[in-house]
Design a protein around this motif. Sequence first.
Motif, short mmCIF file in Angstrom:
data_model
loop_
_atom_site.label_atom_id
_atom_site.label_comp_id
_atom_site.label_asym_id
_atom_site.label_seq_id
_atom_site.Cartn_x
_atom_site.Cartn_y
_atom_site.Cartn_z
N PRO A 174 80.46 39.79 70.02
CA PRO A 174 79.14 39.93 69.10
C PRO A 174 78.10 40.39 69.95
CG PRO A 174 80.45 38.34 68.12
CD PRO A 174 81.07 38.44 69.44
N ALA A 175 77.85 39.50 71.12
CA ALA A 175 76.48 39.41 71.90
C ALA A 175 76.75 40.92 72.81
CB ALA A 175 76.72 38.30 73.01
N ILE A 176 77.78 41.44 73.08
CA ILE A 176 77.81 42.74 73.91
C ILE A 176 77.60 43.86 72.74
CG2 ILE A 176 79.49 44.35 74.99
CD1 ILE A 176 78.58 41.76 76.65
N GLN A 177 78.20 43.65 71.52
CA GLN A 177 77.95 44.56 70.57
C GLN A 177 76.28 44.85 70.15
OE1 GLN A 177 80.13 43.67 67.11
NE2 GLN A 177 82.34 44.07 68.07
N ASN A 178 75.83 43.77 70.13
CA ASN A 178 74.24 43.63 69.88
C ASN A 178 73.45 44.47 70.97
OD1 ASN A 178 74.83 42.46 67.38
ND2 ASN A 178 74.22 40.19 68.38
N ALA A 235 71.58 47.91 70.55
CA ALA A 235 70.35 48.04 70.80
C ALA A 235 70.01 49.17 72.14
CB ALA A 235 69.61 46.70 71.31
N TYR A 236 70.92 49.29 72.85
CA TYR A 236 70.67 50.14 74.11
C TYR A 236 70.54 51.71 73.48
CZ TYR A 236 71.71 53.02 78.32
OH TYR A 236 71.56 54.13 79.21
N ASP A 238 70.03 51.11 64.98
CA ASP A 238 70.66 49.90 65.42
C ASP A 238 71.39 49.50 64.36
OD1 ASP A 238 70.29 47.54 67.46
OD2 ASP A 238 70.45 46.61 65.41
N ARG A 239 71.23 49.66 63.23
CA ARG A 239 72.17 49.18 62.06
C ARG A 239 73.25 49.91 62.04
NH1 ARG A 239 67.70 48.05 58.85
NH2 ARG A 239 68.40 49.98 57.49
N ALA A 240 73.20 51.43 62.07
CA ALA A 240 74.10 52.38 62.06
C ALA A 240 74.98 52.39 63.30
CB ALA A 240 73.56 53.71 62.03
N THR A 241 74.44 52.03 64.60
CA THR A 241 75.31 51.74 65.62
C THR A 241 76.44 50.98 65.53
OG1 THR A 241 73.68 52.62 66.97
CG2 THR A 241 75.39 51.56 68.19
N LEU A 259 76.81 58.20 72.06
CA LEU A 259 75.35 58.61 71.79
C LEU A 259 75.34 59.86 71.05
CD1 LEU A 259 72.29 57.76 71.94
CD2 LEU A 259 72.19 59.52 73.97
N GLY A 260 76.49 60.79 71.27
CA GLY A 260 76.50 62.09 70.44
C GLY A 260 76.88 61.84 69.08
N VAL A 261 78.09 60.82 69.07
CA VAL A 261 78.67 60.40 67.90
C VAL A 261 77.61 59.95 66.92
CG1 VAL A 261 80.19 59.01 66.42
CG2 VAL A 261 80.94 60.31 68.58
N LEU A 262 76.75 58.87 67.61
CA LEU A 262 75.55 58.32 66.75
C LEU A 262 74.59 59.43 66.35
CD1 LEU A 262 74.27 55.85 65.67
CD2 LEU A 262 73.22 55.36 67.98
N ALA A 263 74.15 60.40 67.10
CA ALA A 263 73.33 61.21 66.93
C ALA A 263 73.69 62.24 65.63
CB ALA A 263 72.95 62.09 67.86
#
Length: 369
Positions: free
Chosen positions: A43-47, A51-52, A91-94, A142-146
Amino acid sequence: MRRALPVLATFLLVIAALGAWAERQLLDADQFTKAGVQLLQQPAIQNTTAAYLSDQLTQGDTVSNELRAALPPRLAPLAGPLTAGAGELADRATKRIMRSGAFQSLWEKSVRLLHNQLVAVIEHGDGPLAKRGVTLDLRPQLGVLAQRLGVRGAATGHKATVKILDGHQIATARKAVNLLKAVRWISAALSVVALVAIVAVWPDRARGLLVAGLTLIVAALIVLVVRRVAGRELVTEVTQNGTAAPAATATWNVLTSLLREIAGTGIVLGALCAIGGWLAGGTAWAASVRRFVAPVVVVHPEIPYIVVLGAIVALLAAGLLPASTRPLGIVLYLVLAGAGVWALRRQIARETEARAAPPPTPATPKAVT
């Protein structure tokens, strides 16, 4: 000299364990990738990753310009506030996208490519890659998220490329890995010699086997202590106990999980040796155990072999023994276990015969004439 052998063996075993962990963790592609995949499940790595990536997606003018172009002219001033809110939305979507199989597959590929770069600069020396440095490329993620958020052009350029090693760090890493390779095999060979020497030079071989087993256990416990202390100090030094401390702690725990497994293996092997040495020893409890099992062992000699074989198979299936997936390692464990059972059974048979033998008849004193 005899008393110094366990201390020397303990030191060599600790060095061998640390060297084996470092080499396998860095140079074994499957182990490196496995650790990288496990990191994403923390979870800490996911957060931190979410965020990054969301910051990489929303920083700059791309999102603001697209919002301004999509809004009517009278609502164009709202582009700024909406852009600020887009960071939280991203952030929520990621975090949601990171749970998908597609994202995790891309993450695994990125980690494997990172390992390929690391091995290349360590084993093949200087070159264009060493000059560019070792980087973790998260642009596909990042491309998937965009694409999911409908933000065009946000995943271009050098965004989402994280520098892992560069310049002098690569040279230092190369020297350290080469040293660990040599130290690992030398210390491993010398530790085996020291353990064998403990059994050989001890006046009582059973006691020597017990001491060798306890030496393995102590070395494994020292490795666990080193892992805990080093992790706490490293996390404090890097993060100063700030907001990044949970992510750093999770990273250390995952990257050193193999070291914990190596220590666990040492404890299991040490316990097996110690139990064998204790059963063959001269203590009253050990003698009582041998007398208790003597009827079964002498009359049905196959039973102890079956019991020990089952125990070895269970340990191999659980992965608690090193080289548990290699045929030569499995054969070696079975041969050593069989030899141990054979020696213990011979000892029990001799003791049983000695107890069953009639007491010697006292000599009749000669008559005095």
